[in-house]
Scaffold this motif. Structure first.
Motif, PDB file in Angstrom:
ATOM      1  N   ASN A   1       0.824  -1.213   0.000  1.00 51.09           N
ATOM      2  CA  ASN A   1       0.000   0.000   0.000  1.00 51.09           C
ATOM      3  C   ASN A   1       0.855   1.259   0.000  1.00 51.09           C
ATOM      4  OD1 ASN A   1      -2.229  -1.682   0.056  1.00 51.09           O
ATOM      5  ND2 ASN A   1      -2.362  -1.647   2.284  1.00 51.09           N
ATOM      6  N   SER A   2       1.703   1.346  -1.010  1.00 47.23           N
ATOM      7  CA  SER A   2       2.577   2.505  -1.191  1.00 47.23           C
ATOM      8  C   SER A   2       2.050   3.312  -2.365  1.00 47.23           C
ATOM      9  CB  SER A   2       4.021   2.048  -1.447  1.00 47.23           C
ATOM     10  OG  SER A   2       4.856   3.156  -1.689  1.00 47.23           O
ATOM     11  N   LEU A   3       1.500   4.481  -2.086  1.00 42.74           N
ATOM     12  CA  LEU A   3       0.861   5.297  -3.118  1.00 42.74           C
ATOM     13  C   LEU A   3       1.604   6.616  -3.278  1.00 42.74           C
ATOM     14  CD1 LEU A   3      -2.861   4.809  -1.994  1.00 42.74           C
ATOM     15  CD2 LEU A   3      -1.493   3.364  -3.489  1.00 42.74           C
ATOM     16  N   GLY A   4       2.080   6.875  -4.474  1.00 39.89           N
ATOM     17  CA  GLY A   4       2.682   8.169  -4.755  1.00 39.89           C
ATOM     18  C   GLY A   4       4.177   8.221  -4.547  1.00 39.89           C
ATOM     19  N   GLY A   5       4.733   9.406  -4.840  1.00 40.95           N
ATOM     20  CA  GLY A   5       6.169   9.605  -4.763  1.00 40.95           C
ATOM     21  C   GLY A   5       6.664  10.280  -6.025  1.00 40.95           C
ATOM     22  N   THR A   6       7.935  10.655  -6.045  1.00 40.44           N
ATOM     23  CA  THR A   6       8.512  11.356  -7.184  1.00 40.44           C
ATOM     24  C   THR A   6       9.390  10.426  -8.011  1.00 40.44           C
ATOM     25  OG1 THR A   6      10.527  12.028  -6.010  1.00 40.44           O
ATOM     26  CG2 THR A   6       8.576  13.459  -5.766  1.00 40.44           C
TER      27      THR A   6
END
Length: 237
Positions: A62-67
């Motif tokens: 459940n890792s959502l998003g980031g650059t």
């Protein structure tokens, strides 16, 4: 009426709103659990854990998003240490490219819906899908989203301080526009979505193209044909 997949997906995303918090690491034997947004706060600790030589599998849950820049740092550490990667639940944006860097990259077992959303700049053609995420092609695709170093751009502060994208497009030097373009193309909700849904007869895999307008309603994404994640190298056997 929404499909059962759309209903399940909507519920799962509603429950995952808190996952936008900063990344957290949890050591579980030879497995390193990574959850939350890959925002750069845990990069150093992540690299140290992998450099210890005790980690065999990095599990993104459940890792959502980031650059894209942080995705590149996580991916480099994973690739350099030759560890496997696994997804449990949802893995979007930066997480997806970090996941693809694993020596072997798989979806976790269990009764959860697993989803991998890989950002792309536009709707991929069938020919693009064949090699886009295999080996070094995945690295090149990620690098397309990363702006060149700031020192390579002109120091025309007046041009870079324009109040709107439209004004920048009309007035800024071409080099400044080129440096800004990669970041503008990185949209966390736009890309190719691979979904694995548990059923009584095993897991069902589906692939979609999401143009970014769907928000959290992934049932609005376009179903892609002939985009099996195993054939495309997104998942390894």
């Amino acid at each position: 009426m929404k499909s059962p997949l759309g209903v399940i997906w909507g519920i799962s995303l509603a429950l995952l709103c808190p996952a936008a918090l900063a990344a957290e690491l949890e050591l579980q034997g030879t497995r390193l659990l990574v959850s939350g947004m890959l925002d750069g706060t845990a990069v150093k600790a992540f690299e140290e854990q992998l450099a210890s030589g005790h980690i065999r599998t990095v599990v993104f849950e459940n890792s959502l998003g980031g650059t894209p820049e942080v995705a590149s740092e996580f991916a480099q550490a994973i690739r350099a240490n030759g560890v496997n990667t696994e997804v449990k639940g949802q893995c979007h944006a930066a997480c997806a490219y970090a996941f693809l860097a694993g020596k072997e990259h798989r979806f976790g077992r269990g009764f959860q819906v697993n989803g991998l959303l890989i950002p792309v700049a536009g709707r991929p053609r069938p020919a693009d899908l064949v090699s886009r995420w295999n080996g070094d092609d995945g690295v090149r695709t990620l690098s397309d989203f990363i702006a060149p170093p700031a020192e390579a751009a002109p120091t025309d502060t007046a041009a870079t301080a324009l109040p709107s994208a439209a004004a920048a497009s009309a007035s800024a030097p071409a080099a400044v526009q080129a440096a800004a373009a990669p970041k503008e193309r990185w949209q966390a909700n736009q890309g190719v979505l691979f979904v694995s849904t548990p059923t009584l007869f095993g897991r069902v895999y589906n692939s979609f193209y999401c143009d970014g307008t769907q928000g959290r309603d992934m049932s609005r994404c376009e179903l892609l044909s002939d985009a099996d994640p195993y054939k495309l190298g997104v998942l390894t056997p």
